[in-house]
Design a protein around this motif. Structure first.
Motif, short mmCIF file in Angstrom:
data_model
loop_
_atom_site.label_atom_id
_atom_site.label_comp_id
_atom_site.label_asym_id
_atom_site.label_seq_id
_atom_site.Cartn_x
_atom_site.Cartn_y
_atom_site.Cartn_z
N GLU A 159 51.04 63.27 39.07
CA GLU A 159 50.57 61.89 39.06
C GLU A 159 51.36 60.99 40.01
N CYS A 160 51.69 61.54 41.17
CA CYS A 160 52.35 60.73 42.21
C CYS A 160 51.47 59.55 42.60
N TRP A 161 50.12 59.80 42.54
CA TRP A 161 49.14 58.81 42.98
C TRP A 161 49.11 57.58 42.10
N LYS A 162 49.67 57.67 40.87
CA LYS A 162 49.67 56.50 39.99
C LYS A 162 50.34 55.32 40.68
N CYS A 163 51.38 55.60 41.46
CA CYS A 163 52.05 54.53 42.21
C CYS A 163 51.70 54.59 43.70
N HIS A 164 51.78 55.80 44.29
CA HIS A 164 51.64 55.91 45.74
C HIS A 164 50.18 55.89 46.20
N GLY A 165 49.23 56.00 45.29
CA GLY A 165 47.81 55.96 45.66
C GLY A 165 47.31 57.31 46.12
N GLN A 166 46.00 57.51 46.01
CA GLN A 166 45.41 58.81 46.37
C GLN A 166 45.63 59.15 47.84
N GLU A 167 45.71 58.13 48.71
CA GLU A 167 45.92 58.40 50.13
C GLU A 167 47.37 58.17 50.54
N GLY A 168 48.23 57.94 49.55
CA GLY A 168 49.65 57.73 49.85
C GLY A 168 49.95 56.38 50.48
N ARG A 169 49.05 55.41 50.29
CA ARG A 169 49.25 54.11 50.92
C ARG A 169 50.07 53.14 50.06
N GLY A 170 50.61 53.62 48.96
CA GLY A 170 51.41 52.75 48.10
C GLY A 170 50.55 51.77 47.33
N ASP A 171 49.30 52.16 47.03
CA ASP A 171 48.38 51.23 46.37
C ASP A 171 47.77 51.84 45.10
N GLY A 172 48.52 52.67 44.38
CA GLY A 172 48.03 53.27 43.14
C GLY A 172 47.87 52.23 42.04
N PRO A 173 47.24 52.65 40.90
CA PRO A 173 46.96 51.68 39.84
C PRO A 173 48.21 50.99 39.26
N SER A 174 49.38 51.67 39.30
CA SER A 174 50.58 51.03 38.74
C SER A 174 51.38 50.26 39.79
N ALA A 175 50.98 50.36 41.06
CA ALA A 175 51.82 49.84 42.15
C ALA A 175 52.15 48.36 42.00
N SER A 176 51.14 47.57 41.60
CA SER A 176 51.37 46.12 41.59
C SER A 176 52.31 45.68 40.48
N THR A 177 52.57 46.55 39.50
CA THR A 177 53.41 46.13 38.37
C THR A 177 54.86 46.56 38.52
N LEU A 178 55.20 47.27 39.58
CA LEU A 178 56.52 47.88 39.65
C LEU A 178 57.63 46.85 39.89
N THR A 179 58.74 47.05 39.18
CA THR A 179 59.93 46.24 39.42
C THR A 179 61.12 47.17 39.49
#
Lengths: 286, 236
Positions: free
Chosen positions: A166-186
């Protein structure tokens, strides 16, 4: 004559005063054959580093409010780029490499203008900010086995791992750093932080080589949301993941990307990721 | 020099006496945690991005920063002896910390320094366990579904906020304590510290994120003392 004698006397006094300072009380750093000295490092720190990292090394320098990835807090002694397992102190060499390399996408430049000796001295001084260096030893560097051969199968297996872990949860399916959890990260200071965007460039936070990439996910980047996968990925599988991650760097000509493009599956995925047309949408192929 | 030796000998004797006296006693401290003021309104959690977890909660759940009961009682307050009791070696039994339905079970976990902590993932999704330790060393590990439990230990006493970066609503606390005399208030706000030898104790009650109250209690013999804490809560 008299003048010379006085200046000689001053030199002698200066040496006598400096001797106890250079003795046992000071910290040292060891990088290969270079031994760093805390006293000399202090002078470099208060010339080059304290503007951002602060007078007390806690990352609150005069420039810090203007930076959107905050300068490292040396008092907390939690470091992103390590060769050691998560939750341990980095080696002197890890810190040395960080100063030499700088940090991509941050305001920390590459200090290639300093000599190896200068950087070693700085590390000896930086380690004096946290008591952790007195009570704990640096971690044992993780074992990185020889890289497995690059094959299409290895890229495909890496692709499966990217889904399974589940790397894509943060990094996104294309690795662009736009996964579903990306916007919430601190990060650990509650500052917003973005996951790495593979599509944007070739350099990683902790280096440029496959070896560096292997270490990033097997040690984790302490102080950030990026965890360690050392307990859940086997070493040979880790190289498969490295090979796949390289294919996400669609603007970087790597052997992995070249091989991936020779397959029908890979070519389709990469061409779908590459943006065609100009940013304004005029339809001109790039 | 001799004075120092005498002093050290006296100290050693004192320590020996304290240690022999520190067997399981029969005193008990019990009480209730209540609150004054307005507790922060708990927000509903949107788990729609994680269907495997959302399906485990037929009724929507809320955050757990303040959990109250009827009669203004307060749950998840850790009550422990902060002074008066000697530090103790960790028990051999591990404590369990589970990730279930994208929530931490329990929300507040108290255990001892150097005690084994066993972290399991019961979900069908990957979690990363990220205890934000400040005094102990911070670490961050991934735990995909079906992987063995993560075993950890902390050697210094600390209240550690635990979070999962992948699921930002997941939040919990590790209360790492120096001795075995601790209790976490239940849904009626009750706590109990049994088996206390006679002595003077300082009792600390702690509620997340950083609210702390203390009271001094003296235990003589096999008595039960009642101590109550009233936390002042603010809506913001």
């Amino acid at each position: 004559m008299r003048k010379i004698n006085i200046s000689k006397l001053f030199v002698v006094i200066a040496i006598l005063l400096a001797t106890p300072l250079l003795g046992s009380a000071q910290d040292e750093s060891h990088i290969g054959k270079v031994t760093g000295n805390e006293g000399r490092g202090r002078q470099f720190y208060f010339r080059y580093c304290w503007g951002c990292h602060g007078f007390r090394g806690n990352g609150d320098g005069e420039n810090a409010p203007y930076l959107n990835i905050l300068p490292r807090n040396f008092v907390a002694a939690s470091f992103k780029c390590r060769s050691t397992p998560t939750g341990t102190l980095p080696t002197d060499e890890d810190l040395f490499n960080s100063i030499r390399r700088g940090f991509v996408n941050t305001n920390m430049p590459s200090w290639i203008t300093l000599t190896d000796q200068n950087r070693a001295d700085l590390i000896a001084f930086i380690k004096s900010f946290s008591p952790r260096w007195k009570t704990e030893k640096a971690g044992t560097p993780i074992n990185v086995p020889a890289e497995t051969p690059l094959t299409v199968q290895s890229i495909q297996h890496g692709q499966q791992l990217f889904q399974k872990l589940e790397c894509w949860k943060c990094h996104g399916q294309e690795g662009r750093g736009d996964g579903p959890s990306a916007s919430t990260l601190t990060d650990s200071n509650d500052q917003p932080i973005r996951p790495y965007n593979f599509a944007a460039g070739s350099r990683f936070k902790c280096g440029t080589t496959n070896h560096d990439l292997y270490k990033i996910f097997m040690t984790g980047l302490d102080g950030t949301p990026m965890p360690s996968f050392a307990d859940v990925i086997k070493p040979e599988e880790a190289w498969d993941l490295v090979h796949y991650l390289r294919t996400l760097q669609i603007r970087h000509n790597s052997p992995e990307l070249a091989l991936w493009l020779t397959t029908k599956e890979g070519a389709a995925i990469v061409s779908a990721q590459r943006v065609s047309g100009t940013p304004t949408g005029s339809g001109v192929n790039q | 020099m001799t004075l120092k030796h005498v002093f050290l000998a006296a100290l050693a004797t004192l320590a020996a006496v304290t240690l022999t006296a520190a067997g399981p006693g029969s005193g008990t401290i019990t009480g209730k945690i209540t609150y004054d003021g307005t507790p922060a309104k708990q927000k509903p959690i949107d788990m729609s991005k994680e269907p495997s977890c959302a399906s485990q909660h037929p009724t929507p759940i809320t955050t757990e920063t303040v959990v109250t009961g009827p009669g203004n009682t307060l749950e998840n307050v850790v009550v422990y002896i902060s002074a008066g009791a000697p530090d103790e070696a960790a028990p051999s039994a591990p404590v369990n910390f589970d990730q279930k339905g994208c929530q931490y079970v329990p929300h507040m976990l108290a255990f001892q320094t150097n005690q084994e902590l066993k972290i399991s993932n019961d979900d069908q999704t990957s979690h990363n366990i990220h205890p934000l330790a400040k005094i102990n060393q911070e670490w961050n590990k991934s735990q995909p579904p079906g992987t063995p439990p993560i075993i950890a230990k902390y050697d210094k006493a600390e209240m550690i906020h635990v979070k999962c970066n992948i699921h930002p609503w997941m939040s919990g606390t590790f209360a790492v304590l120096k001795n075995s005399h601790y209790s976490v208030s239940d849904k009626d706000g009750n706590f109990k510290l049994p088996n206390l030898p006679p002595g003077k104790y300082t009792i600390t009650a702690w509620h997340e994120p950083d609210q702390e109250m203390t009271q001094d209690v003296e235990i003589s013999g096999s008595e039960t003392k009642t101590v109550s804490f009233v936390f002042k809560l603010k809506p913001y």
